[in-house]
Design a protein around this motif. Structure first.
Motif, PDB file in Angstrom:
ATOM      1  N   ARG A 135       0.878  -1.176   0.000  1.00 10.87           N
ATOM      2  CA  ARG A 135       0.000   0.000   0.000  1.00 10.87           C
ATOM      3  C   ARG A 135       0.912   1.222   0.000  1.00 10.87           C
ATOM      4  O   ARG A 135       2.141   1.070   0.018  1.00 10.87           O
ATOM      5  N   ILE A 136       0.316   2.407  -0.002  1.00 12.44           N
ATOM      6  CA  ILE A 136       1.128   3.622  -0.014  1.00 12.44           C
ATOM      7  C   ILE A 136       2.073   3.599   1.200  1.00 12.44           C
ATOM      8  O   ILE A 136       1.642   3.366   2.323  1.00 12.44           O
ATOM      9  N   GLY A 137       3.367   3.790   0.927  1.00 16.76           N
ATOM     10  CA  GLY A 137       4.343   3.844   2.017  1.00 16.76           C
ATOM     11  C   GLY A 137       4.771   2.492   2.563  1.00 16.76           C
ATOM     12  O   GLY A 137       5.412   2.429   3.606  1.00 16.76           O
ATOM     13  N   GLU A 138       4.480   1.406   1.873  1.00 12.65           N
ATOM     14  CA  GLU A 138       4.829   0.082   2.370  1.00 12.65           C
ATOM     15  C   GLU A 138       5.363  -0.811   1.258  1.00 12.65           C
ATOM     16  O   GLU A 138       4.646  -1.079   0.281  1.00 12.65           O
ATOM     17  N   TYR A 139       6.603  -1.251   1.399  1.00 13.73           N
ATOM     18  CA  TYR A 139       7.265  -2.078   0.389  1.00 13.73           C
ATOM     19  C   TYR A 139       7.698  -3.403   1.011  1.00 13.73           C
ATOM     20  O   TYR A 139       8.296  -3.402   2.085  1.00 13.73           O
ATOM     21  N   SER A 140       7.398  -4.508   0.330  1.00 13.88           N
ATOM     22  CA  SER A 140       7.827  -5.815   0.832  1.00 13.88           C
ATOM     23  C   SER A 140       8.840  -6.454  -0.105  1.00 13.88           C
ATOM     24  O   SER A 140       8.736  -6.339  -1.323  1.00 13.88           O
ATOM     25  N   LEU A 141       9.804  -7.120   0.509  1.00 10.43           N
ATOM     26  CA  LEU A 141      10.750  -7.963  -0.226  1.00 10.43           C
ATOM     27  C   LEU A 141      10.548  -9.393   0.253  1.00 10.43           C
ATOM     28  O   LEU A 141      10.555  -9.655   1.467  1.00 10.43           O
ATOM     29  N   TYR A 142      10.331 -10.296  -0.685  1.00 12.48           N
ATOM     30  CA  TYR A 142      10.247 -11.721  -0.381  1.00 12.48           C
ATOM     31  C   TYR A 142      11.526 -12.385  -0.864  1.00 12.48           C
ATOM     32  O   TYR A 142      11.964 -12.141  -1.991  1.00 12.48           O
ATOM     33  N   ILE A 143      12.086 -13.231  -0.017  1.00 16.97           N
ATOM     34  CA  ILE A 143      13.199 -14.100  -0.411  1.00 16.97           C
ATOM     35  C   ILE A 143      12.792 -15.507   0.002  1.00 16.97           C
ATOM     36  O   ILE A 143      12.480 -15.748   1.179  1.00 16.97           O
ATOM     37  N   GLY A 144      12.774 -16.419  -0.953  1.00 24.36           N
ATOM     38  CA  GLY A 144      12.397 -17.795  -0.633  1.00 24.36           C
ATOM     39  C   GLY A 144      11.089 -17.877   0.125  1.00 24.36           C
ATOM     40  O   GLY A 144      11.006 -18.547   1.161  1.00 24.36           O
ATOM     41  N   ARG A 145      10.064 -17.183  -0.351  1.00 30.53           N
ATOM     42  CA  ARG A 145       8.696 -17.179   0.209  1.00 30.53           C
ATOM     43  C   ARG A 145       8.568 -16.523   1.582  1.00 30.53           C
ATOM     44  O   ARG A 145       7.507 -16.564   2.190  1.00 30.53           O
ATOM     45  N   THR A 146       9.648 -15.953   2.101  1.00 29.46           N
ATOM     46  CA  THR A 146       9.579 -15.241   3.376  1.00 29.46           C
ATOM     47  C   THR A 146       9.589 -13.751   3.056  1.00 29.46           C
ATOM     48  O   THR A 146      10.138 -13.337   2.050  1.00 29.46           O
ATOM     49  N   ARG A 147       8.984 -12.937   3.963  1.00 27.75           N
ATOM     50  CA  ARG A 147       8.771 -11.543   3.612  1.00 27.75           C
ATOM     51  C   ARG A 147       9.256 -10.602   4.704  1.00 27.75           C
ATOM     52  O   ARG A 147       9.079 -10.874   5.887  1.00 27.75           O
ATOM     53  N   VAL A 148       9.848  -9.487   4.288  1.00 27.45           N
ATOM     54  CA  VAL A 148      10.034  -8.355   5.201  1.00 27.45           C
ATOM     55  C   VAL A 148       9.348  -7.147   4.583  1.00 27.45           C
ATOM     56  O   VAL A 148       9.260  -7.034   3.354  1.00 27.45           O
ATOM     57  N   THR A 149       8.893  -6.254   5.430  1.00 26.57           N
ATOM     58  CA  THR A 149       8.206  -5.053   4.960  1.00 26.57           C
ATOM     59  C   THR A 149       8.897  -3.827   5.547  1.00 26.57           C
ATOM     60  O   THR A 149       9.242  -3.827   6.731  1.00 26.57           O
ATOM     61  N   ALA A 150       9.108  -2.817   4.714  1.00 30.90           N
ATOM     62  CA  ALA A 150       9.714  -1.573   5.179  1.00 30.90           C
ATOM     63  C   ALA A 150       8.758  -0.421   4.876  1.00 30.90           C
ATOM     64  O   ALA A 150       8.042  -0.450   3.878  1.00 30.90           O
ATOM     65  N   ARG A 151       8.758   0.559   5.781  1.00 37.33           N
ATOM     66  CA  ARG A 151       7.800   1.658   5.646  1.00 37.33           C
ATOM     67  C   ARG A 151       8.500   2.982   5.439  1.00 37.33           C
ATOM     68  O   ARG A 151       9.610   3.197   5.926  1.00 37.33           O
ATOM     69  N   VAL A 152       7.814   3.857   4.702  1.00 40.55           N
ATOM     70  CA  VAL A 152       8.383   5.160   4.371  1.00 40.55           C
ATOM     71  C   VAL A 152       7.232   6.147   4.211  1.00 40.55           C
ATOM     72  O   VAL A 152       6.118   5.757   3.829  1.00 40.55           O
ATOM     73  N   ILE A 153       7.495   7.395   4.554  1.00 44.95           N
ATOM     74  CA  ILE A 153       6.492   8.427   4.271  1.00 44.95           C
ATOM     75  C   ILE A 153       6.666   8.829   2.818  1.00 44.95           C
ATOM     76  O   ILE A 153       7.782   9.146   2.394  1.00 44.95           O
TER      77      ILE A 153
END
Ligand SMILES: *[C@@H]1O[C@H](CO)[C@@H](O)[C@H](O)[C@H]1NC(C)=O
Ligand SMILES: [Ca+2]
Length: 224
Positions: free
Chosen positions: A86-104
């Motif tokens: 969504r706005i301000g939220e980016y996810s990276l998946y590696i091997g089906r696992t996910r991290v999410t980072a947020r930004v204004i």
């Protein structure tokens, strides 16, 4: 004999001739939502990846979730995926696992995205418009599989297919580069400012091998 040799050389050089286009100052335009329109990015990647950095520009006014970069290997979904939740939220998946980072961020606005991952520490980084986001870790010790299908515009749920209209990308993508190494913070800034003389080893927007499928248009980059 000479004719035969000529044919052999034509046949072997044809794929090379089609292979690489310089898309400097150009973007792929994905003009509509669909479950079909996409671009395949073709790369020779025969060894698993322990480190990578991926950078590109994107401009979209979708506010729902969508795929920005989908990399599957045979039998492995979401092997490497950049997903905007969504706005301000980016996810990276590696091997089906996910991290999410947020930004204004302002919406809608063109964005320059770099993301990197390092197997030895598992640390994933996002840089949005040159600004580093909070680092997270995932899949320490893992290797990202080789021989990928890489798709822009759609999110794969199989090897090169399994698309879903609600995760499709609508907008423009350009300046995409991928390295099999970690760029330094200074190099990330160079890339953000438009300097790409850093030998991208996996994908190079200035020598890109790709296939457009469906309604995709190449247009000049007029932003970013
Ligand atoms: C990946 O990066 C680590 C350090 O960050 C390095 O020790 C290792 O050799 C790299 N692996 C490859 C295959 O380049
Ligand atoms: Ca998927």
């Amino acid at each position: 004999m000479d004719k035969l040799l000529l044919w052999v050389s034509v046949l072997t050089s044809l794929p090379e001739a089609f292979a690489q286009k310089d898309l400097s100052r150009k973007v792929f335009l994905f003009p509509r939502e669909s479950s079909t329109d996409h671009v395949n990015l073709i790369t020779k990647l025969e060894k698993p990846l322990q480190n990578f950095t991926l950078c590109f520009r994107a401009y979209s006014d979708l506010s729902c979730g969508y795929s920005l970069f989908s990399y599957n290997t045979q039998g492995k979904d979401n092997e490497l995926l950049i997903f905007k939740d969504r706005i301000g939220e980016y996810s990276l998946y590696i091997g089906r696992t996910r991290v999410t980072a947020r930004v204004i961020e302002e919406f809608p606005t063109p964005v320059h995205i770099c993301t990197s991952w390092e197997s030895s520490t598992g640390i994933a980084e996002f840089w949005i418009n040159g600004k580093p986001l909070v680092k997270k870790g995932l899949r320490q010790g893992y290797s990202v599989g080789a021989n990928p299908k890489i798709v822009l515009g759609q999110e794969q749920d199989s090897y090169g297919g399994g698309f879903d209209k609600t995760q499709s990308f609508m907008g423009q993508i350009g300046d995409l580069y991928m390295w099999d190494s970690l760029l330094s913070p200074e190099e990330i800034q160079f890339v953000y400012q438009g300097s790409y003389s850093l030998n991208p080893t996996i994908l190079n927007w200035q020598a890109l091998n790709y296939e457009m499928k469906g309604y995709i248009v190449i247009k000049p980059l007029v932003w970013g």
